[in-house]
Write a protein that holds these residues in place. Structure first.
Motif, PDB file in Angstrom:
ATOM      1  N   ALA A 135       0.702  -1.175   0.104  1.00 42.30           N
ATOM      2  CA  ALA A 135       0.178  -0.052   0.047  1.00 42.30           C
ATOM      3  C   ALA A 135       0.940   1.280  -0.024  1.00 42.30           C
ATOM      4  O   ALA A 135       0.473   2.451  -0.336  1.00 42.30           O
ATOM      5  N   ARG A 136       2.141   1.129   0.357  1.00 42.75           N
ATOM      6  CA  ARG A 136       2.980   2.465   0.403  1.00 42.75           C
ATOM      7  C   ARG A 136       3.816   2.351  -0.773  1.00 42.75           C
ATOM      8  O   ARG A 136       4.822   3.224  -1.046  1.00 42.75           O
ATOM      9  N   GLY A 137       3.634   1.641  -2.124  1.00 38.59           N
ATOM     10  CA  GLY A 137       3.943   1.656  -3.307  1.00 38.59           C
ATOM     11  C   GLY A 137       5.408   0.707  -3.364  1.00 38.59           C
ATOM     12  O   GLY A 137       6.124   1.117  -4.183  1.00 38.59           O
ATOM     13  N   PHE A 138       5.216  -0.414  -2.878  1.00 37.30           N
ATOM     14  CA  PHE A 138       5.968  -1.411  -2.843  1.00 37.30           C
ATOM     15  C   PHE A 138       5.573  -2.630  -3.686  1.00 37.30           C
ATOM     16  O   PHE A 138       4.486  -2.686  -3.609  1.00 37.30           O
ATOM     17  N   GLU A 139       6.419  -3.006  -4.502  1.00 40.91           N
ATOM     18  CA  GLU A 139       5.882  -4.366  -5.431  1.00 40.91           C
ATOM     19  C   GLU A 139       7.228  -5.467  -5.472  1.00 40.91           C
ATOM     20  O   GLU A 139       8.396  -4.887  -5.807  1.00 40.91           O
ATOM     21  N   VAL A 140       6.851  -6.434  -5.261  1.00 42.39           N
ATOM     22  CA  VAL A 140       7.757  -7.690  -5.558  1.00 42.39           C
ATOM     23  C   VAL A 140       7.528  -8.133  -7.035  1.00 42.39           C
ATOM     24  O   VAL A 140       6.325  -8.310  -7.095  1.00 42.39           O
ATOM     25  N   LEU A 141       8.379  -8.408  -7.652  1.00 41.17           N
ATOM     26  CA  LEU A 141       8.580  -8.981  -8.777  1.00 41.17           C
ATOM     27  C   LEU A 141       9.527 -10.126  -9.060  1.00 41.17           C
ATOM     28  O   LEU A 141      10.859  -9.832  -8.773  1.00 41.17           O
ATOM     29  N   ALA A 142       9.035 -11.182  -9.007  1.00 45.19           N
ATOM     30  CA  ALA A 142       9.953 -12.484  -9.245  1.00 45.19           C
ATOM     31  C   ALA A 142      10.129 -12.807 -10.531  1.00 45.19           C
ATOM     32  O   ALA A 142       9.210 -13.510 -11.185  1.00 45.19           O
TER      33      ALA A 142
END
Length: 167
Positions: A82-89
């Motif tokens: 929700a704070r603008g973080f994204e995991v891309l694996a």
């Protein structure tokens, strides 16, 4: 031999060797190389994640530490998404079936993409699994990390939290 002559000799050697010895490496503070891959939710790219802090993870089905990292990445996605973080694996298995079997046994609540040809890890100079790259909202590499151990969780999370906008 002068410094400029040595530089020319190195550049000539690198050009001659070509892809046999790729001279690709990503350094902290450089703009992260683009990622374009097909994932579980369709096509994905870093450009589509512009403005977010991205934890780019490279993994394979045969990698034991990768299996340990998935629950932690799920936790980070839930805590900071929700704070603008994204995991891309990015999975690098040669056979998609191997990755699918892994994912059937190990839940992933973050975006998964597949790169069986290994183009993305080559662009980042990845040498082992898992490896991760934290990319700032400005698209620049903040840090790179190889491996995953339980005792590293707090340090990795601190890097993520520091990269996110303050509340």
């Amino acid at each position: 031999m002068s410094l400029s002559q040595r530089a020319l000799a190195v550049a000539t050697l690198a050009a001659t060797l070509g892809s046999a010895f790729p001279v690709v490496a990503v350094d902290v503070s450089q703009v992260a190389p683009e990622v374009r891959a097909v994932g579980t939710t369709g096509a994905t790219s870093l450009a589509a994640l512009k403005g977010k802090v991205v934890y780019l993870d490279f993994w394979a089905s045969w990698c034991g530490p990768c299996r340990q990292s998935f629950p932690w990445m799920n936790e980070m996605q839930a805590k900071y998404g929700a704070r603008g973080f994204e995991v891309l694996a990015i999975n690098v298995d040669a056979k998609r079936e191997d990755a699918d079997k892994f994912l059937a046994q190990t839940a992933a609540t973050f975006n998964i993409a597949f790169d069986a040809r290994g183009e993305t890890p080559r662009a980042y100079g990845i040498k082992g699994m898992p490896s991760s790259v934290l990319i700032g909202a400005d698209g620049k590499v903040l840090f790179m990390h190889a491996g995953f151990r339980d005792d590293e969780r707090q340090t990795l999370e601190a890097q993520i939290a520091a990269a996110l906008p303050k509340r």
